[in-house]
Design a protein around this motif. Structure first.
Motif, PDB file in Angstrom:
ATOM      1  N   CYS A  21       0.932  -1.248   0.237  1.00  0.00           N
ATOM      2  CA  CYS A  21      -0.093   0.035   0.088  1.00  0.00           C
ATOM      3  C   CYS A  21       0.831   1.415  -0.201  1.00  0.00           C
ATOM      4  CB  CYS A  21      -0.870  -0.088   1.142  1.00  0.00           C
ATOM      5  SG  CYS A  21      -2.245  -1.259   1.183  1.00  0.00           S
ATOM      6  N   TYR A  22       0.391   2.142  -0.844  1.00  0.00           N
ATOM      7  CA  TYR A  22       1.186   3.356  -0.981  1.00  0.00           C
ATOM      8  C   TYR A  22       0.282   4.611  -0.881  1.00  0.00           C
ATOM      9  CZ  TYR A  22       3.935   0.060  -2.958  1.00  0.00           C
ATOM     10  OH  TYR A  22       5.023  -1.370  -3.370  1.00  0.00           O
ATOM     11  N   ASP A  23       0.808   6.010  -0.507  1.00  0.00           N
ATOM     12  CA  ASP A  23       0.042   7.007  -0.294  1.00  0.00           C
ATOM     13  C   ASP A  23      -0.575   7.467  -1.744  1.00  0.00           C
ATOM     14  OD1 ASP A  23       0.090   7.096   2.391  1.00  0.00           O
ATOM     15  OD2 ASP A  23       1.684   8.361   2.480  1.00  0.00           O
ATOM     16  N   TYR A  24       0.321   7.242  -2.812  1.00  0.00           N
ATOM     17  CA  TYR A  24      -0.135   7.664  -4.044  1.00  0.00           C
ATOM     18  C   TYR A  24      -0.101   6.396  -5.293  1.00  0.00           C
ATOM     19  CZ  TYR A  24       1.085  12.122  -2.209  1.00  0.00           C
ATOM     20  OH  TYR A  24       0.962  13.565  -1.537  1.00  0.00           O
ATOM     21  N   ALA A  25      -1.056   6.695  -6.077  1.00  0.00           N
ATOM     22  CA  ALA A  25      -1.131   5.604  -6.825  1.00  0.00           C
ATOM     23  C   ALA A  25       0.370   5.139  -7.653  1.00  0.00           C
ATOM     24  CB  ALA A  25      -1.994   5.831  -8.025  1.00  0.00           C
ATOM     25  N   ARG A  26       0.718   4.065  -7.929  1.00  0.00           N
ATOM     26  CA  ARG A  26       2.098   3.826  -8.547  1.00  0.00           C
ATOM     27  C   ARG A  26       1.577   2.930  -9.717  1.00  0.00           C
ATOM     28  NH1 ARG A  26       6.558   2.383  -4.072  1.00  0.00           N
ATOM     29  NH2 ARG A  26       6.572   4.629  -2.951  1.00  0.00           N
ATOM     30  N   PRO A  27       2.400   3.125 -10.946  1.00  0.00           N
ATOM     31  CA  PRO A  27       2.217   2.314 -11.820  1.00  0.00           C
ATOM     32  C   PRO A  27       3.051   0.950 -11.779  1.00  0.00           C
ATOM     33  CG  PRO A  27       3.967   3.898 -12.711  1.00  0.00           C
ATOM     34  CD  PRO A  27       3.182   4.084 -11.074  1.00  0.00           C
TER      35      PRO A  27
ATOM     36  N   PRO B 221      -5.784   8.915   1.191  1.00  0.00           N
ATOM     37  CA  PRO B 221      -6.224   7.509   0.552  1.00  0.00           C
ATOM     38  C   PRO B 221      -4.919   6.603   0.451  1.00  0.00           C
ATOM     39  CG  PRO B 221      -5.604   9.272  -0.900  1.00  0.00           C
ATOM     40  CD  PRO B 221      -5.544   9.800   0.304  1.00  0.00           C
ATOM     41  N   GLN B 222      -5.236   5.184   0.250  1.00  0.00           N
ATOM     42  CA  GLN B 222      -4.442   4.232   0.243  1.00  0.00           C
ATOM     43  C   GLN B 222      -4.535   3.765  -0.979  1.00  0.00           C
ATOM     44  OE1 GLN B 222      -2.448   2.174   2.715  1.00  0.00           O
ATOM     45  NE2 GLN B 222      -2.075   4.453   3.289  1.00  0.00           N
ATOM     46  N   PHE B 223      -3.166   3.472  -1.835  1.00  0.00           N
ATOM     47  CA  PHE B 223      -3.151   2.570  -3.083  1.00  0.00           C
ATOM     48  C   PHE B 223      -2.544   1.281  -2.848  1.00  0.00           C
ATOM     49  CE2 PHE B 223      -4.073   6.756  -4.006  1.00  0.00           C
ATOM     50  CZ  PHE B 223      -4.672   7.012  -5.249  1.00  0.00           C
ATOM     51  N   CYS B 224      -3.486   0.185  -2.847  1.00  0.00           N
ATOM     52  CA  CYS B 224      -2.928  -0.994  -2.396  1.00  0.00           C
ATOM     53  C   CYS B 224      -2.657  -2.237  -3.769  1.00  0.00           C
ATOM     54  CB  CYS B 224      -3.713  -1.666  -1.461  1.00  0.00           C
ATOM     55  SG  CYS B 224      -3.901  -0.755   0.136  1.00  0.00           S
ATOM     56  N   TYR B 225      -1.714  -2.943  -3.755  1.00  0.00           N
ATOM     57  CA  TYR B 225      -1.514  -3.736  -4.756  1.00  0.00           C
ATOM     58  C   TYR B 225      -0.880  -5.048  -4.462  1.00  0.00           C
ATOM     59  CZ  TYR B 225      -1.233   0.859  -6.973  1.00  0.00           C
ATOM     60  OH  TYR B 225      -1.476   2.217  -7.275  1.00  0.00           O
TER      61      TYR B 225
ATOM     62  N   ARG C 136       5.390  -2.258  -6.021  1.00  0.00           N
ATOM     63  CA  ARG C 136       5.426  -1.243  -7.226  1.00  0.00           C
ATOM     64  C   ARG C 136       6.485  -0.276  -6.842  1.00  0.00           C
ATOM     65  NH1 ARG C 136      -0.431  -0.577 -10.069  1.00  0.00           N
ATOM     66  NH2 ARG C 136      -0.762  -2.495 -10.670  1.00  0.00           N
ATOM     67  N   PRO C 137       7.244   0.015  -7.929  1.00  0.00           N
ATOM     68  CA  PRO C 137       8.032   1.165  -7.509  1.00  0.00           C
ATOM     69  C   PRO C 137       7.483   2.505  -7.772  1.00  0.00           C
ATOM     70  CG  PRO C 137       8.731   0.309  -9.623  1.00  0.00           C
ATOM     71  CD  PRO C 137       7.273  -0.601  -9.131  1.00  0.00           C
TER      72      PRO C 137
END
Lengths: 213, 213
Positions: A5-11, B2-6, B10-11
């Motif tokens: 999980c990250y605070d910003y979207a990552r590709p 917000p949280q972006f989870c995968y 991801r870098p």
DNA sequence: TCAAAAGTGTTAACCGTACACCCATGC
DNA sequence: GCATGGGTGTACGGTTAACACTTTTGA
């Protein structure tokens, strides 16, 4: 399944490989038939996701090994593709590489990912997934440029080869015939190769075999 | 937040820009002093994170606008940097660009991110953060190659310029003096420029002013 | 009148390109 | 002996590289 999980979207980031060989004086590229949507049934470049502990160069080399069973091929990045909608599922940034292998070594290892891999002539490409046709066009241009500046042609040749063989490789990549005498003079002037003293026998008139200097 | 989870790691992806100008016959690059760890007090390339809805090219253009207040500069990607530990905090993949601006337009907009931005001579670079010294070296090589193939030099010149000015720009980028007569002949042969008919006055002997053809 | 930059041609070396015939071998 | 690919040289044109002096102006 772990979650990252990250605070910003990552590709997602992938390395895709335009893997070329020359067989029967014909430039060919390795493609993999997609068994899943999107683009099910279309053909795609081999490639895959960047892992946490590897560079993009290492990722490309690993994918080449996993998907085609080939290690030690010449690998060179040439462009990055980043249109937001180039993959309809989610965002993917792709570092595109070209790779080279000689016809003698290009047999595909069966099993794993490689089962649906096939060599396709660059003169008759099938329906391609994503923006892979763009990538392939740019790869060919990059390869042509590179071959005239650096000694990468050997990655497309067996360890010993005749001058005609090396000329056929250039002709296949550039897609045009070259003058025999001028080609020989220029390739010998570059000092990339040396005579082995051995002759290739068994066809017509024997030809001198050369090797990388 | 917000949280972006995968499902997989991801870098982060950034575009960093080697932004060049030529002032006083000297090639300079825009650097930003870091106010935070890591590398607090060192200098770094301007750049920033890729957003969800933009390509890397668009990201580079936006960062240039935000960090230096400059729009419409010539921008060109030249390499991607992906060593896993190149940023000690977390993984960052960087697409590196070079950008060009003429001395006349290179005044930095103050405010926002640009407050700690300064032009540095390429002949005396300060302590640099991350792998930015590598990136800058590769950028200069890429720029040199590009300038001899395509008419990008105009991005480093005012709209009207003398032949001596254009020569000084080439000399600054390549880091070596050039023969005046040969340079003039070759630049005129390229048909990138045309005479304006106006003369530059006020110094010594007046010089013909040229503009982009 | 002097200092500074503008402007100008010729020559030689090198490189790319076009082009045609004889040779050695296998069948 | 003939079909096939191997091997070889020359001449021309264009490009690059080296090189030095005169002109115009401002101070």
């Amino acid at each position: 399944m772990p979650q990252f999980c990250y605070d910003y979207a990552r590709p997602a980031v992938t390395a895709d490989i335009c893997f070329f060989t020359v067989v029967e004086d014909d430039l060919r590229i390795l493609l993999i038939r997609r068994g899943e949507e999107p683009f099910k049934g279309s053909w795609a470049l081999p490639g895959g996701f960047l892992r946490e502990d590897e560079t993009l160069d290492e990722c490309a080399a690993r994918e080449l090994e996993e998907e085609a069973g080939i290690s030690g091929a010449y690998l060179q990045a040439f462009a990055t593709f980043s249109k937001p909608d180039r993959d309809p599922r989610y965002r993917v940034i792709t570092a595109a590489y070209f790779a080279l292998v000689s016809a003698a070594n290009h047999v595909l290892k069966s099993g794993s990912d490689a089962d649906d891999a096939e060599w396709h002539s660059m003169s008759r490409l099938p329906r391609l997934a994503f923006d892979h046709r763009d990538i392939i066009e740019q790869a060919r241009a990059a390869l042509t440029g590179k071959m005239n500046l650096e000694p990468v042609v050997f990655a497309l040749l067996p360890s010993r080869f005749t001058l005609t063989q090396i000329q056929k490789v250039y002709e296949a990549v550039e897609g045009q015939p070259l003058d025999k005498r001028n080609f020989r003079r220029s390739v010998l002037a570059k000092e990339w190769i040396r005579e082995t003293g051995e002759l290739e026998r068994g066809h017509r008139r024997p030809a001198m075999l050369y090797e990388r200097a």
